[in-house]
Design an enzyme around this catalytic site. Structure first.
Site, PDB file in Angstrom:
ATOM      1  N   ASP A  10       0.845  -1.189   0.000  1.00  0.00           N
ATOM      2  CA  ASP A  10       0.000   0.000   0.000  1.00  0.00           C
ATOM      3  C   ASP A  10       0.884   1.243   0.000  1.00  0.00           C
ATOM      4  OD1 ASP A  10       0.561   0.816   2.856  1.00  0.00           O
ATOM      5  OD2 ASP A  10      -0.278  -1.188   3.203  1.00  0.00           O
TER       6      ASP A  10
ATOM      7  N   GLU B 284      22.169 -21.575 -18.935  1.00  0.00           N
ATOM      8  CA  GLU B 284      21.310 -20.735 -18.087  1.00  0.00           C
ATOM      9  C   GLU B 284      22.144 -19.689 -17.338  1.00  0.00           C
ATOM     10  OE1 GLU B 284      17.508 -23.596 -16.932  1.00  0.00           O
ATOM     11  OE2 GLU B 284      19.442 -23.933 -15.953  1.00  0.00           O
TER      12      GLU B 284
END
Ligand code: GLA
Length: 741
Positions: free
Chosen positions: A547, A627
């Protein structure tokens, strides 16, 4: 443009314009207008929030005599004047407005009415602040503040409505201060931050619901007669319903139609009620959840509500999001990292969970450093007796059994590798199996004689208690001083129940939930001020306290415990309506994913995590050489595109809840480049390559697609679109960068 208004002397270009004769207050931003009027009875009526009209909008208010909507005594025989039908700026309860009230109070005689009428007003340069609470801040020349004082007709209750006007941002902020000017105590049972009467009109609403590991799912619904609600009573803003809400016209899209957004700058229990009344008028009331709220105002005392950020757009949801992104990134977030490039993190949580020691961490760090990661974050498990989640919380002392040599040594070794170091805390919690609990069982929140609820086995510390705050400040400071620590992950892993505190008398226990949040903010303020060099990342079981209140202290928040790239497209899509990309903590994790078991390509996980503050959460040693090479390239890519990703404009190009692909883009503010990323969910044989129309470019400019010689006009990319790559396998990654030539 003339408004027929009387302006304050010599300030014709002010954002706040006041017609003193008609008592009309007009707040203007670049593209929006907010208007209210203290009418002949002193009732502060809402007149308008929307596009600029240059007009006194009171002509729209023509009310009939509505049966069963009574009339204030001082309106005499005028049965058309009813508080039950008029749009009000801040509706009091108990006096004939039967819609959702903004404020409710119990007076000393037990009566519960508030009839608020205009008393005075002032205009100030700059933006007001709210003591003890996070709020939008701005330079003196960037904002103006209007304060309108209302007083109850009978009691000594006074309400000051504050309006912050930010013309460049198209933002209006609101909060209220409620004062008891009398001798007798008054008890507030509701004190909302926002009451917004939108008048008649056809609206839909969008709210963001969810659960742990599936936060902020955007849901758009027609507004039905009666009351709809989005709220949390969990003591935090919650995974379950975010304290943000949107109203939009049914025809509103990303790029067209009218919409209004409201974001509560608060991290505790909250409630937004949207009422469509008997006349089809819409009222939005947003603020602290009243069910868990009672606040006693003694003689002369004042209660300040949290703030709400409001914004309006007549050109769709995208503009509205851009307005909120800018307001939150540039005027809520603070500190060294607010606008700075964020470090690329490696977090050990999904790599090791609780099972690590110095050697294992150094092993992960070595590979991370080699591949170009900036910072290692040591997650849960480094302190006290903490081998699982049953014990140790509160004992913020290094567990030397796991970390032989202590933190200082470990950090120095990691720094020698060229990386910085960050650490996890869950300050607000206490395990029953901890030294802290054995010494201070009374610091845990519980109701005497009642067994408290456990959440993840743990209890919550009473943040209203100054001793608790002092303890946490001291032990956390000691850890942060004990080694060169550059980052703190501030976690919070349960909902709060069993509200009771020894710091308040029996008749004031209803103040505790809000006082908890004030205590949390006080500690955050103190720590962030004491350690200005440290990057604080918020977290609550992922994004359970995502928030604008937390973003005032932590410029980024771990977005979700769900690191599955496909699921993240939905979570990050919902998050993007209000919150800027830089606020979104997002990591590449291993496959099969630990939350869903899904396998997605490595590059797909990377592009999804790049739509945020980027990092990794796996053991890089377990990756293949190819990777590992990809990790280095991804980090280089994030470094190259990071400024565009965080400072550019964010575009939701598809809706991952309904479309066949999740595609978003970051366009430079000046339209000179665009990065288009995302994924195609499923591969099919014999289909056309999907087309997606871009936005945010200059129609007449020419753009080259990186790695090719192909040049397109901005118009072509926006009207014709781009061809996405051919999907090969599920969750095919998309990453295309276009630069102006
Ligand atoms: C929460 C966080 C995770 C991790 C764990 C540790 O769930 O969201 O990222 O830190 O706690 O216990």
């Amino acid at each position: 443009m003339s408004y027929g208004f009387l302006y304050p002397e010599g300030v014709l270009d002010m954002a706040i314009k006041i017609n003193t004769e008609k008592r009309i207050f007009t707040l203007e931003t670049k593209h929006t207008m907010y208007q209210m009027q203290a009418d002949t009875y002193g009732v502060l009526r809402h007149l308008w929030y929307g596009a600029k009209t240059g007009c006194d909008m009171s002509y729209l208010q023509d009310y009939p005599d509505v049966g069963f909507s009574g009339n204030p005594h001082d309106a005499g025989n005028d049965r058309t004047y009813s508080l039950d039908t008029l749009p009000l700026e801040y509706a009091g309860a108990g006096i004939g407005d039967f819609r959702v009230p903004a404020v409710e109070a119990v007076h000393a005689d037990g009566s519960c009415a508030l009839d608020l009428r205009y008393y005075s007003h002032t205009v100030k340069q700059g933006k007001y602040a709210i003591a003890g609470l996070p709020a939008l801040y701005a330079g003196e020349d960037e904002a103006e503040t209007l304060e309108v004082v209302l007083r109850d007709t009978a009691s000594a209750v006074e309400v000051t409505l504050k309006y912050g006007v930010l013309p460049e941002l198209d933002i209006v902020t609101r909060c209220a201060e409620i004062r008891n000017l009398g001798e007798a105590p008054v008890t507030l049972t509701k004190a909302a931050s926002l009451c917004l009467d939108m008048g008649q009109g056809s609206w839909e609403w969008i709210h963001f619901y969810g659960r742990h590991a599936m936060e902020r799912q955007a849901e758009r619904r027609p507004l039905l007669h009666g009351i709809q609600e989005s709220s949390s009573t969990r003591g935090t803003s919650s995974h379950h319903q975010n304290p943000t809400v949107l109203l939009c016209t049914p025809d509103c899209t990303e790029t067209s139609g009218a919409c209004v957004g409201a974001a509560l700058v608060y991290s505790g229990s909250h409630q937004t009620k949207i009422e469509c009344d008997q006349l089809g008028q819409v009222r939005v009331v947003m603020g602290i959840h009243p069910d868990l709220f009672r606040w006693e105002l003694g003689a002369g005392e004042c209660f300040a509500t949290p703030e709400v950020l409001l914004s309006y757009s007549s050109t769709g949801l995208e503009t509205l999001s851009h307005q909120f992104h800018r307001a939150i990134r540039e005027h809520i977030c603070r500190g060294k990292y607010q606008l700075a490039e964020r470090p690329v993190l490696i977090n050990n949580w999904e790599a090791t969970y609780f099972g690590f020691d110095t050697e294992k961490i150094l092993h992960i760090a070595e590979e991370a450093a080699r591949l170009g990661v900036d910072m290692l974050v040591l997650d849960d498990g480094w302190f006290g007796k903490r081998d699982d989640d049953c014990s140790g919380l509160g004992d913020w002392f290094v567990n030397e059994k796991k970390l032989s040599g202590g933190l200082h040594d470990l950090v120095e070794k990691i720094k020698a590798m060229g990386m910085r170091f960050g650490i996890w805390f869950e300050p607000e919690m206490i395990s029953e199996d901890s030294d802290l609990y054995r010494t201070h069982p009374d610091w845990a929140i519980r109701i005497p004689e009642r067994s408290p609820m456990r959440g993840r086995y743990q209890l919550v510390l009473d943040m209203t208690n100054p001793e608790v705050q002092e303890y946490l400040f001291r032990v956390m400071s000691e850890v942060l001083h004990s080694a060169d620590i550059s980052y703190v992950k501030w976690d919070m892993n349960r909902s709060i129940s069993d509200w009771y505190t020894q710091t308040l008398p029996a008749d004031r226990q209803g103040e505790m939930p809000h006082r908890y949040v004030l205590g949390l903010y006080a500690l955050l303020e103190r720590l962030t001020a004491a350690f200005p060099e440290v990057l604080f990342e918020g977290c609550s079981g992922g994004g359970g306290r995502f928030d604008a209140g937390m973003l005032y202290y932590c410029p980024q928040i771990w977005c979700s415990d769900d690191t599955d790239a496909r699921e993240r497209t939905k979570i990050q899509y919902g998050t993007s309506f209000f919150y800027p990309v830089s606020a979104v903590g997002s990591h590449v994790s291993t496959v099969p994913n630990h939350q869903t078991g899904r396998i997605t390509p490595f590059e797909t996980r990377a592009v999804t995590a790049m739509a945020g503050s980027f990092g990794y959460e796996l053991d890089l040693n377990l990756l293949s050489d190819a990777e590992k090479q990809a990790v280095t390239e991804q980090i280089q890519q994030f470094k190259a595109y990071g400024p565009l990703i965080h400072n550019g404009r964010y575009y939701r190009l598809t809706n991952p809840m309904t479309d066949a692909e999740a595609i978003w883009a970051f366009a430079a503010q000046d339209g000179s480049e665009i990065l288009v990323q995302g994924m195609i969910f499923h591969a099919e044989a014999n289909t056309l390559r999907h087309q997606v129309k871009l936005r945010g470019l200059c129609a007449e400019k020419q753009y080259r697609l990186d790695g090719t010689e192909q040049v397109y006009t901005g118009a072509a990319l926006m009207v014709g679109g781009v061809l996405l790559p051919k999907a090969w396998g599920d969750y095919t990654p998309v990453s295309m960068h276009f630069t102006e030539v």
